[in-house]
Design a protein around this motif. Structure first.
Motif, PDB file in Angstrom:
ATOM      1  N   THR A  76    -128.744   2.244 113.029  1.00  0.00           N
ATOM      2  CA  THR A  76    -127.514   2.983 112.250  1.00  0.00           C
ATOM      3  C   THR A  76    -128.038   3.645 111.042  1.00  0.00           C
ATOM      4  N   GLY A  77    -127.078   4.287 110.487  1.00  0.00           N
ATOM      5  CA  GLY A  77    -127.598   4.900 109.055  1.00  0.00           C
ATOM      6  C   GLY A  77    -127.422   3.831 108.148  1.00  0.00           C
ATOM      7  N   ALA A  78    -128.340   4.284 107.063  1.00  0.00           N
ATOM      8  CA  ALA A  78    -128.521   3.245 106.074  1.00  0.00           C
ATOM      9  C   ALA A  78    -127.301   2.629 105.264  1.00  0.00           C
ATOM     10  N   ARG A  79    -126.445   3.744 104.927  1.00  0.00           N
ATOM     11  CA  ARG A  79    -125.311   3.251 104.375  1.00  0.00           C
ATOM     12  C   ARG A  79    -124.262   2.297 105.251  1.00  0.00           C
ATOM     13  N   SER A  80    -124.313   2.471 106.380  1.00  0.00           N
ATOM     14  CA  SER A  80    -123.386   1.711 107.307  1.00  0.00           C
ATOM     15  C   SER A  80    -124.091   0.418 107.406  1.00  0.00           C
ATOM     16  N   ALA A  81    -125.403   0.261 107.851  1.00  0.00           N
ATOM     17  CA  ALA A  81    -126.212  -0.771 107.893  1.00  0.00           C
ATOM     18  C   ALA A  81    -126.197  -1.660 106.793  1.00  0.00           C
ATOM     19  N   ILE A  82    -126.076  -1.251 105.410  1.00  0.00           N
ATOM     20  CA  ILE A  82    -126.085  -2.056 104.182  1.00  0.00           C
ATOM     21  C   ILE A  82    -124.708  -2.478 104.075  1.00  0.00           C
ATOM     22  N   ARG A  83    -123.965  -1.577 104.277  1.00  0.00           N
ATOM     23  CA  ARG A  83    -122.423  -2.086 104.201  1.00  0.00           C
ATOM     24  C   ARG A  83    -122.127  -3.232 105.143  1.00  0.00           C
ATOM     25  N   THR A  84    -122.582  -3.281 106.203  1.00  0.00           N
ATOM     26  CA  THR A  84    -122.353  -4.349 107.289  1.00  0.00           C
ATOM     27  C   THR A  84    -123.154  -5.706 106.715  1.00  0.00           C
ATOM     28  N   LEU A  85    -124.336  -5.423 106.320  1.00  0.00           N
ATOM     29  CA  LEU A  85    -125.093  -6.552 105.621  1.00  0.00           C
ATOM     30  C   LEU A  85    -124.305  -7.174 104.675  1.00  0.00           C
ATOM     31  N   LEU A  86    -123.994  -6.588 103.545  1.00  0.00           N
ATOM     32  CA  LEU A  86    -123.191  -7.119 102.361  1.00  0.00           C
ATOM     33  C   LEU A  86    -121.848  -7.626 102.961  1.00  0.00           C
ATOM     34  N   MET A  87    -121.001  -7.060 103.694  1.00  0.00           N
ATOM     35  CA  MET A  87    -119.894  -7.598 104.199  1.00  0.00           C
ATOM     36  C   MET A  87    -119.987  -8.743 105.107  1.00  0.00           C
ATOM     37  N   GLU A  88    -121.019  -8.801 105.837  1.00  0.00           N
ATOM     38  CA  GLU A  88    -121.189 -10.237 106.490  1.00  0.00           C
ATOM     39  C   GLU A  88    -121.621 -11.256 105.913  1.00  0.00           C
ATOM     40  N   ARG A  89    -122.416 -10.935 104.639  1.00  0.00           N
ATOM     41  CA  ARG A  89    -122.803 -12.141 103.748  1.00  0.00           C
ATOM     42  C   ARG A  89    -121.550 -12.526 103.091  1.00  0.00           C
ATOM     43  N   VAL A  90    -120.639 -11.432 102.657  1.00  0.00           N
ATOM     44  CA  VAL A  90    -119.466 -12.039 101.975  1.00  0.00           C
ATOM     45  C   VAL A  90    -118.636 -12.698 102.934  1.00  0.00           C
ATOM     46  N   ARG A  91    -118.447 -12.365 104.148  1.00  0.00           N
ATOM     47  CA  ARG A  91    -117.600 -13.197 104.945  1.00  0.00           C
ATOM     48  C   ARG A  91    -118.065 -14.669 105.252  1.00  0.00           C
ATOM     49  N   VAL A  92    -119.407 -14.797 105.257  1.00  0.00           N
ATOM     50  CA  VAL A  92    -119.885 -15.977 105.688  1.00  0.00           C
ATOM     51  C   VAL A  92    -119.496 -16.803 104.331  1.00  0.00           C
ATOM     52  N   ALA A  93    -119.676 -16.171 103.245  1.00  0.00           N
ATOM     53  CA  ALA A  93    -119.722 -17.191 102.021  1.00  0.00           C
ATOM     54  C   ALA A  93    -118.178 -17.355 101.592  1.00  0.00           C
ATOM     55  N   VAL A  94    -117.599 -16.757 102.001  1.00  0.00           N
ATOM     56  CA  VAL A  94    -116.008 -17.085 101.655  1.00  0.00           C
ATOM     57  C   VAL A  94    -115.283 -18.247 102.917  1.00  0.00           C
ATOM     58  N   GLU A  95    -115.973 -18.281 103.828  1.00  0.00           N
ATOM     59  CA  GLU A  95    -115.510 -18.986 105.068  1.00  0.00           C
ATOM     60  C   GLU A  95    -115.512 -20.646 104.358  1.00  0.00           C
ATOM     61  N   ASN A  96    -114.332 -21.357 105.008  1.00  0.00           N
ATOM     62  CA  ASN A  96    -114.365 -22.867 104.461  1.00  0.00           C
ATOM     63  C   ASN A  96    -113.839 -22.884 102.954  1.00  0.00           C
ATOM     64  N   GLY A  97    -113.114 -21.936 102.335  1.00  0.00           N
ATOM     65  CA  GLY A  97    -112.430 -21.862 101.050  1.00  0.00           C
ATOM     66  C   GLY A  97    -113.749 -21.506  99.977  1.00  0.00           C
ATOM     67  N   GLY A  98    -114.642 -20.889 100.533  1.00  0.00           N
ATOM     68  CA  GLY A  98    -115.695 -20.239  99.364  1.00  0.00           C
ATOM     69  C   GLY A  98    -116.913 -20.996  99.153  1.00  0.00           C
ATOM     70  N   GLN A  99    -117.488 -21.303 100.286  1.00  0.00           N
ATOM     71  CA  GLN A  99    -118.667 -22.293 100.104  1.00  0.00           C
ATOM     72  C   GLN A  99    -119.596 -21.520  99.760  1.00  0.00           C
TER      73      GLN A  99
END
Length: 192
Positions: free
Chosen positions: A78-101
């Motif tokens: 995918t385009g760089a901007r989209s791939a990087i956005r997805t990477l960053l947002m997925e990392r945020v999603r995982v990080a906020v699971e379980n009340g912000g682990q």
């Protein structure tokens, strides 16, 4: 005669990773680990040496599974901007699971450094893998004209890794993707 190990080491490391991720190294006792893993203290020591050995195995498991998986998405074409956005947002999603682990690697740095040189090397290796993967995506994006030729892919990649580290610390303070997503959008403006 030596007893054979009566548990799945890989499964134990995965479960230990979850416990260290949720509680942190210092707040996790050997007793917590043996209860959570369902193994005896002798088995833990025989398999991993000590709590530090199990912690290092958990960090390595994190590096080869979750951290590596996060970088695979960058290679999907995918385009760089989209791939990087997805990477960053997925990392945020995982990080906020379980009340912000948060992120196990960032948590390890905050809790264990500067005293623990082995943890420093382990996390530095993870971050270097992220920088290299992002540099390649950004290099290709520059060649395609997706980002301006004036941008140095290596410097942009280093900035994005640094931004992500701060974002993951912030996710522990404010475990809300809706609050953190606009920050990702601001960071992506560096690609303009």
């Amino acid at each position: 005669m030596a007893r054979t190990r009566e548990f799945d080491t890989e499964a134990a490391v995965s479960r230990a990773m979850e416990l260290f991720w949720t509680r942190g190294y210092e707040a996790t006792s050997v007793r917590d680990l043996t209860q959570h893993l369902g193994i005896g203290q002798g088995s833990l020591y025989a398999a991993f040496g000590d709590k530090d050995g199990l912690y290092r195995a958990a960090l390595e498991h994190y590096r080869t599974t979750l951290a590596a998986e996060a970088l695979r998405g960058l290679k999907e074409g995918t385009g760089a901007r989209s791939a990087i956005r997805t990477l960053l947002m997925e990392r945020v999603r995982v990080a906020v699971e379980n009340g912000g682990q948060g992120c196990l690697a960032v948590n390890a740095v905050c809790e264990r450094l500067p005293q623990d040189a082995v943890t420093r090397r382990s996390v530095r290796d993870m971050q270097e893998a992220s920088r290299q993967a992002l540099t390649e995506v950004l290099r290709v994006a520059r060649e395609r004209g997706e980002i301006a030729a004036r941008h140095d892919p290596h410097t942009l990649a280093a900035f994005l890794v640094t931004f992500l580290n701060g974002l993951l610390v912030s996710s522990k303070i404010t475990p809300d993707t809706h609050t953190l997503e606009p920050l990702v959008e601001v960071a992506l403006t560096i690609l303009d």
